[in-house]
Design a protein around this motif. Structure first.
Motif, short mmCIF file in Angstrom:
data_model
loop_
_atom_site.label_atom_id
_atom_site.label_comp_id
_atom_site.label_asym_id
_atom_site.label_seq_id
_atom_site.Cartn_x
_atom_site.Cartn_y
_atom_site.Cartn_z
N ALA A 186 19.61 31.56 -8.34
CA ALA A 186 19.91 30.75 -7.16
C ALA A 186 20.91 31.45 -6.24
N SER A 187 21.86 32.18 -6.81
CA SER A 187 22.82 32.91 -5.99
C SER A 187 22.13 33.94 -5.12
N VAL A 188 21.15 34.63 -5.69
CA VAL A 188 20.38 35.61 -4.91
C VAL A 188 19.59 34.90 -3.81
N LEU A 189 18.99 33.74 -4.13
CA LEU A 189 18.25 32.99 -3.12
C LEU A 189 19.16 32.56 -1.97
N CYS A 190 20.37 32.13 -2.28
CA CYS A 190 21.32 31.75 -1.23
C CYS A 190 21.65 32.95 -0.34
#
Length: 477
Positions: free
Chosen positions: A98-102
């Protein structure tokens, strides 16, 4: 390498591995709490880059907090049933993705969705981590010390988020505030499986998904209604209906939990007085301090005119004060007793918030903000470990996950509600003053009004502890 079981504590090698596990768990908790507010300083830049509206921008913060707090109870129970290590590692992996998606988001909805997924991963990892820590240190004294270190790390992570966000936003890009999570995810995913054995409470049973949906939906609707009211007014139909629906869902949740054979949160667990009182005080305390951090950052940037990096640095003394307060806390408890020590810490926090509420629009940082910030942070540091230890009183291997999940959920949901309520009140107060005084003074009045209410909430928490908590935390059920 030999895995650690909860019973191992004898040899020097085992003790070294326990410390290594503590470091990794604290590192993950640092990351999870950092992301509570890492976006705060970067919000104006994010708004300009992705085209957020004001209402949408609030969800960049609240999406994470609500998913984190809303799913904690579910995943605390899942961790007890399916295995704490398994759920912890799954949550850490989801958080990393999710951090990469953000970081890669190109549209507002993509960032908000990424923040919700981040919060879900945090909800999986955090209660499992605290349960592993609780079982790793079974003795009362060593457990209190380990939880104190874990709590200090969490507090420093929450404070450091503002500094790190300001530095990365000012000198690189706001996207890096999410990418810095990836190395921590890799370290935890590689090392924890080698050092920690799996643990679970017993045979697998049904998970209360209905209860989880209700306890997550209620605060989401309530926060939505409050934030909408900040823009449209208290009488607007949509905000009113959302808040009414939130209350109804909360009532239905209690009814469902009473009737189901395998409740998400056994009501008998919350009926144990030390835990109930400590969690109630934590709710009030978290509501005040999440709102304080948000409002203070706005004050530093809008009233004092600080840029992102300087505003983050200006908040740094808060972390130092928390560490000092935690050092004072153990000594205060030894001299005054647990209840009196905790009440003292809460009252010091309330005094600091009162001082901060008295800041004038023309006060400088050194003469106005800094003294109040230091008093507030010392009281916060005195209160946090004692609240956590009391809230986990009497937990065993069967319910360690749900105990830590309840505490973390109360902290997150209290923060989300405090942020929504106090920011809404501040916004409405600022709007009512607009036109009669200059914008700088109107913003300061709104800030002061909200912090006065925050001080009252912490004072109420002190009254709750003083009147309803016995003067020890080793009471047995």
């Amino acid at each position: 390498m030999t895995s650690i079981s909860t019973a191992e504590s004898g040899s020097g090698a085992d003790e070294a591995r326990r410390r290594a596990v503590l470091i990794v768990l604290c590192l993950v908790q640092f990351m999870l709490n950092l992301d509570d507010n890492v976006v705060s300083v970067a919000l104006p830049t994010v708004r300009d880059d992705l085209g957020f509206t004001t209402a949408g921008l609030a969800w960049v913060v609240n999406g994470y907090i609500l998913a984190f707090g809303g799913f904690l109870l579910l995943f605390g129970r899942v961790a007890d049933l399916l295995g704490r290590r398994r759920v912890f590692l799954s949550g850490v992996a989801l958080f990393g993705v999710a951090s990469v998606l953000c970081a890669l988001a190109q549209e507002p909805w993509q960032l908000v969705a990424g923040r919700f997924i981040q919060g879900t991963g945090a909800a999986m990892a955090s209660p499992a981590a605290l349960a592993l820590l609780t079982l790793l240190y079974p003795g009362a004294g060593e457990r209190a010390k380990a939880i104190g270190i874990w709590g200090a790390t969490a507090a420093v992570g929450a404070t450091s988020g503002l500094v790190i966000s300001g530095a990365l936003t000012g000198f690189a890009s706001w996207r890096w505030i999410f990418l810095i999570n990836v190395p921590v995810v890799v370290v935890a995913s590689v090392l924890l499986p080698r050092w920690v054995a799996e643990s679970r409470s017993g045979p697998r049973t049904r998970v209360d998904v209905v209860g989880a949906a209700l306890i997550t939906g209620a605060p989401v609707l309530l926060v939505y209604g409050l934030l909408r009211a900040s823009e449209t007014g208290w009488g607007e139909r949509g905000s009113t209906m959302a808040m009414i629906a939130a209350v109804l869902l909360a009532v239905v949740f209690v009814i469902v939990e009473r009737r189901t054979d395998e409740p998400l949160v056994p009501l008998s667990f919350l009926a144990f007085r030390p835990r109930a009182v400590a969690n109630g005080a934590t709710l009030l305390f978290s509501a005040a301090f999440y709102a304080m951090a948000f409002l203070l950052m706005l004050h530093l940037q809008t009233v004092l005119g600080y840029g992102p990096f300087i505003a983050g640095l200006a908040y740094l003394p808060f972390g130092a004060g928390i560490l000092a307060g935690m050092w004072v806390s153990s000594r205060a408890v030894n001299r005054l007793g647990e209840r009196a020590g905790l009440v003292t810490g809460l009252l010091v926090s309330a005094v600091g918030l009162v001082l901060m509420s008295g800041i004038d629009g023309h006060d400088s940082y050194a003469s106005g903000v800094l003294p109040a910030l230091l008093v507030t942070s010392i009281g916060c540091g005195m209160s946090l470990p004692a609240l956590a230890v009391t809230a986990l009183t009497g937990t065993t291997e069967d319910n360690a996950g749900i105990g830590s999940a309840v505490l973390s959920s109360v902290q997150q949901l209290g923060g989300a509600l405090g942020l929504a309520i106090l920011v809404t009140l501040a916004t409405r107060r600022g709007d009512s003053s607009a036109g009669s005084i200059d914008a700088r003074q109107a913003a300061t009045q709104a800030f002061s009004y909200a912090l006065t209410i925050a001080a009252a909430l912490v004072g109420l928490a002190a009254v709750l502890i003083a009147t309803m908590l016995r003067n020890h935390t080793r009471e047995t059920e």
